[in-house]
Design a protein around this motif. Sequence first.
Motif, PDB file in Angstrom:
ATOM      1  N   MET A   1      39.656  74.239 -31.499  1.00  0.00           N
ATOM      2  CA  MET A   1      38.785  75.065 -31.485  1.00  0.00           C
ATOM      3  C   MET A   1      38.292  75.101 -29.812  1.00  0.00           C
ATOM      4  SD  MET A   1      38.013  76.625 -34.115  1.00  0.00           S
ATOM      5  CE  MET A   1      36.540  77.426 -33.770  1.00  0.00           C
ATOM      6  N   ALA A   2      38.254  74.021 -29.135  1.00  0.00           N
ATOM      7  CA  ALA A   2      37.942  74.121 -27.596  1.00  0.00           C
ATOM      8  C   ALA A   2      38.813  75.146 -26.842  1.00  0.00           C
ATOM      9  CB  ALA A   2      38.119  72.632 -26.970  1.00  0.00           C
ATOM     10  N   GLY A   3      39.938  75.199 -27.536  1.00  0.00           N
ATOM     11  CA  GLY A   3      40.890  76.355 -26.876  1.00  0.00           C
ATOM     12  C   GLY A   3      40.517  77.968 -27.140  1.00  0.00           C
ATOM     13  N   HIS A   4      39.549  77.957 -28.052  1.00  0.00           N
ATOM     14  CA  HIS A   4      39.052  79.426 -28.226  1.00  0.00           C
ATOM     15  C   HIS A   4      37.948  79.772 -27.555  1.00  0.00           C
ATOM     16  CE1 HIS A   4      41.682  80.001 -31.624  1.00  0.00           C
ATOM     17  NE2 HIS A   4      41.933  78.922 -32.004  1.00  0.00           N
ATOM     18  N   LYS A   5      37.775  80.980 -26.928  1.00  0.00           N
ATOM     19  CA  LYS A   5      36.380  81.341 -26.029  1.00  0.00           C
ATOM     20  C   LYS A   5      35.705  81.976 -27.167  1.00  0.00           C
ATOM     21  CE  LYS A   5      34.642  83.601 -22.104  1.00  0.00           C
ATOM     22  NZ  LYS A   5      35.115  84.362 -20.853  1.00  0.00           N
ATOM     23  N   LEU A   6      34.549  81.460 -27.478  1.00  0.00           N
ATOM     24  CA  LEU A   6      33.843  81.974 -28.821  1.00  0.00           C
ATOM     25  C   LEU A   6      32.334  81.836 -28.483  1.00  0.00           C
ATOM     26  CD1 LEU A   6      35.888  80.227 -31.623  1.00  0.00           C
ATOM     27  CD2 LEU A   6      35.794  82.570 -31.235  1.00  0.00           C
ATOM     28  N   PRO A   7      31.633  82.726 -29.200  1.00  0.00           N
ATOM     29  CA  PRO A   7      30.079  82.801 -28.798  1.00  0.00           C
ATOM     30  C   PRO A   7      29.758  81.318 -29.799  1.00  0.00           C
ATOM     31  CG  PRO A   7      30.858  84.162 -30.669  1.00  0.00           C
ATOM     32  CD  PRO A   7      31.850  83.784 -29.988  1.00  0.00           C
ATOM     33  N   GLY A   8      28.654  80.953 -29.499  1.00  0.00           N
ATOM     34  CA  GLY A   8      27.976  79.902 -30.050  1.00  0.00           C
ATOM     35  C   GLY A   8      28.785  78.596 -29.939  1.00  0.00           C
ATOM     36  N   ALA A   9      28.628  77.632 -31.136  1.00  0.00           N
ATOM     37  CA  ALA A   9      29.172  76.166 -30.881  1.00  0.00           C
ATOM     38  C   ALA A   9      29.780  75.813 -31.843  1.00  0.00           C
ATOM     39  CB  ALA A   9      27.837  75.351 -30.416  1.00  0.00           C
ATOM     40  N   VAL A  10      30.732  74.803 -31.811  1.00  0.00           N
ATOM     41  CA  VAL A  10      31.276  74.092 -32.862  1.00  0.00           C
ATOM     42  C   VAL A  10      31.325  72.637 -32.797  1.00  0.00           C
ATOM     43  CG1 VAL A  10      33.533  73.792 -34.241  1.00  0.00           C
ATOM     44  CG2 VAL A  10      32.931  76.018 -33.115  1.00  0.00           C
ATOM     45  N   VAL A  11      30.659  71.797 -33.492  1.00  0.00           N
ATOM     46  CA  VAL A  11      30.292  70.305 -33.301  1.00  0.00           C
ATOM     47  C   VAL A  11      30.783  69.500 -34.404  1.00  0.00           C
ATOM     48  CG1 VAL A  11      28.464  71.113 -31.680  1.00  0.00           C
ATOM     49  CG2 VAL A  11      27.913  70.494 -34.087  1.00  0.00           C
ATOM     50  N   PRO A  12      30.657  68.331 -34.351  1.00  0.00           N
ATOM     51  CA  PRO A  12      30.954  67.422 -35.530  1.00  0.00           C
ATOM     52  C   PRO A  12      29.647  67.338 -36.504  1.00  0.00           C
ATOM     53  CG  PRO A  12      30.695  65.967 -33.524  1.00  0.00           C
ATOM     54  CD  PRO A  12      30.749  67.356 -33.165  1.00  0.00           C
ATOM     55  N   GLU A  13      29.696  66.530 -37.668  1.00  0.00           N
ATOM     56  CA  GLU A  13      28.860  66.478 -38.412  1.00  0.00           C
ATOM     57  C   GLU A  13      28.583  64.865 -38.737  1.00  0.00           C
ATOM     58  OE1 GLU A  13      25.691  66.339 -39.741  1.00  0.00           O
ATOM     59  OE2 GLU A  13      25.084  68.330 -38.843  1.00  0.00           O
ATOM     60  N   MET A  14      28.033  64.494 -39.520  1.00  0.00           N
ATOM     61  CA  MET A  14      27.881  63.180 -40.016  1.00  0.00           C
ATOM     62  C   MET A  14      29.107  62.224 -40.377  1.00  0.00           C
ATOM     63  SD  MET A  14      25.590  60.623 -40.369  1.00  0.00           S
ATOM     64  CE  MET A  14      23.778  61.128 -40.902  1.00  0.00           C
ATOM     65  N   THR A  15      29.957  63.018 -41.151  1.00  0.00           N
ATOM     66  CA  THR A  15      31.141  62.256 -41.653  1.00  0.00           C
ATOM     67  C   THR A  15      32.271  63.156 -41.134  1.00  0.00           C
ATOM     68  OG1 THR A  15      31.100  63.389 -43.787  1.00  0.00           O
ATOM     69  CG2 THR A  15      30.326  60.948 -43.446  1.00  0.00           C
ATOM     70  N   SER A  16      33.516  62.819 -41.064  1.00  0.00           N
ATOM     71  CA  SER A  16      34.413  63.165 -40.255  1.00  0.00           C
ATOM     72  C   SER A  16      35.275  64.450 -41.018  1.00  0.00           C
ATOM     73  CB  SER A  16      35.521  62.143 -39.623  1.00  0.00           C
ATOM     74  OG  SER A  16      35.981  61.429 -41.080  1.00  0.00           O
ATOM     75  N   SER A  17      34.843  64.618 -42.445  1.00  0.00           N
ATOM     76  CA  SER A  17      35.330  65.651 -42.926  1.00  0.00           C
ATOM     77  C   SER A  17      34.625  66.882 -43.011  1.00  0.00           C
ATOM     78  CB  SER A  17      35.731  65.478 -44.642  1.00  0.00           C
ATOM     79  OG  SER A  17      36.553  64.151 -44.553  1.00  0.00           O
ATOM     80  N   MET A  18      33.532  66.894 -42.049  1.00  0.00           N
ATOM     81  CA  MET A  18      32.575  67.813 -41.870  1.00  0.00           C
ATOM     82  C   MET A  18      32.746  68.710 -40.342  1.00  0.00           C
ATOM     83  SD  MET A  18      29.121  65.961 -43.179  1.00  0.00           S
ATOM     84  CE  MET A  18      28.138  67.561 -43.521  1.00  0.00           C
ATOM     85  N   ILE A  19      32.447  69.740 -40.299  1.00  0.00           N
ATOM     86  CA  ILE A  19      32.114  70.651 -38.953  1.00  0.00           C
ATOM     87  C   ILE A  19      30.989  71.449 -39.191  1.00  0.00           C
ATOM     88  CG2 ILE A  19      33.681  72.489 -39.259  1.00  0.00           C
ATOM     89  CD1 ILE A  19      35.008  71.600 -36.551  1.00  0.00           C
ATOM     90  N   GLU A  20      30.412  71.757 -37.969  1.00  0.00           N
ATOM     91  CA  GLU A  20      29.263  72.630 -38.155  1.00  0.00           C
ATOM     92  C   GLU A  20      29.466  73.612 -37.109  1.00  0.00           C
ATOM     93  OE1 GLU A  20      25.088  71.581 -37.977  1.00  0.00           O
ATOM     94  OE2 GLU A  20      25.071  72.271 -36.107  1.00  0.00           O
ATOM     95  N   ILE A  21      29.342  75.085 -37.377  1.00  0.00           N
ATOM     96  CA  ILE A  21      29.404  76.108 -36.279  1.00  0.00           C
ATOM     97  C   ILE A  21      27.966  76.725 -36.335  1.00  0.00           C
ATOM     98  CG2 ILE A  21      31.847  76.588 -37.164  1.00  0.00           C
ATOM     99  CD1 ILE A  21      30.770  78.964 -38.639  1.00  0.00           C
ATOM    100  N   SER A  22      27.864  77.615 -35.203  1.00  0.00           N
ATOM    101  CA  SER A  22      26.466  78.042 -34.964  1.00  0.00           C
ATOM    102  C   SER A  22      26.802  79.161 -34.062  1.00  0.00           C
ATOM    103  CB  SER A  22      25.265  77.164 -34.317  1.00  0.00           C
ATOM    104  OG  SER A  22      25.827  76.582 -33.146  1.00  0.00           O
ATOM    105  N   THR A  23      25.961  80.134 -34.373  1.00  0.00           N
ATOM    106  CA  THR A  23      25.887  81.410 -33.481  1.00  0.00           C
ATOM    107  C   THR A  23      24.902  80.915 -32.200  1.00  0.00           C
ATOM    108  OG1 THR A  23      23.677  82.324 -34.266  1.00  0.00           O
ATOM    109  CG2 THR A  23      25.825  82.743 -35.446  1.00  0.00           C
ATOM    110  N   GLY A  24      24.957  82.054 -31.119  1.00  0.00           N
ATOM    111  CA  GLY A  24      24.217  82.064 -30.189  1.00  0.00           C
ATOM    112  C   GLY A  24      22.723  82.662 -30.839  1.00  0.00           C
TER     113      GLY A  24
END
Length: 398
Positions: free
Chosen positions: A67-90
């Motif tokens: 995902m770091a290779g995509h220029k996107l709004p908002g953010a993509v970050v890890p969550e508590m366990t490694s089978s989760m991912i969090e996305i957010s808008t600006g």
Amino acid sequence: MSAARRPADREHCVDKPAESGRVAEAAKLEPFQHSAALSLGVELELQLVNTHDYDLAPYSDEMLRLMAGHKLPGAVVPEMTSSMIEISTGVCQSTAQVQEELSAIRDALVKSADKLNIAVVGGGTHPYQQWHERRIYDKPRFRELSALYGYLSKQFTIFGQHVHVGCPDADSALLMLHRMSRYIPHFIALSASSPFVQGQDTQFDSARLNSVFAFPMSGRAPFTLRWSEFEHFFAKTTRTGVVRSMKDFYWDIRPKPEYGTIEIRVFDTPLTVRRAVALAAFVQCLAAWFLHDQPFVPEEDDYMVYTYNRFQACRFGLEAVYVEPTTGEHLPLREHILSTLDRLAVHARPLGATKQLQYLAEDVENATNDACWLRDRHARERLLAEVVRQAAHRFRSE
């Protein structure tokens, strides 16, 4: 979340804190920042599953790199366990912008997942994952939480949607928070998507929130209508060392002074971006109604029925009973949601949110939400892995 005491960076052992015997230095509450009234920010916690048996898959690191290779709004970050991912808008000014940003991130997620032969899924719980198999994501804060909360940290492999709404000032934020609290059952029932836990139908539409309620600082915010009073509460709480920042409060709604918002946290992650946007529209329209019409003054007595209403919505979803806080009248939650959506129509038009509220109203009239969809698919397929496969397809191609 931060810990009341600082544990060692180990998953199964909590060391005696170095500051034992001394009162922790009180943290300071951040000043309430300016934000545009009715602006929006949306966060979605999402499931990563393999495409073999559709169980959770620990691929968050690989997804983050792609995902770091995509220029996107908002953010993509890890969550508590490694089978989760969090996305957010600006910071968004409209639900159309929320739709645009979430859709762009969703499309990039799907492409990245395809490269890894995994899938991305919505929903508040994975239907049959085993919590003891989860891995805590390798980040200092998550390791600290794991050391403090033990097995609860892995059981926190649950997935929610958070909606931020901008407030004109700090006092307005607290007033809006307590007005919004009357609609917690509405939010839960409309977003419910977690009927299955560890292979069993829990008979709850939203079982996810039962895991949230296990944490000591969950529940509702204290009843304060002036920011000066809230600052006093925060100072007293942090002096005890029980909390160190606003992140330690798992309230259903909490103020976020660093953003100038309040954050609603009771939504299950929906199965589609469309529903996530509609829920954000509902919040924005409620906030507009509160700001423009000042429809009622919240009272501490409102919370006498709060826990009951919240339980009803978690357990029965759209079939819940709703107790009106002022009159004590008992009525079907569906009726109250529909009357609320009707009342908000005049505020939805200038916000461009009419279609989103109509979408929610149609589902309420049909007594259906994402929990119903999941149960319906299970009744047809008799295999939860197939339910997850279809949910993954729905997320990517709505």
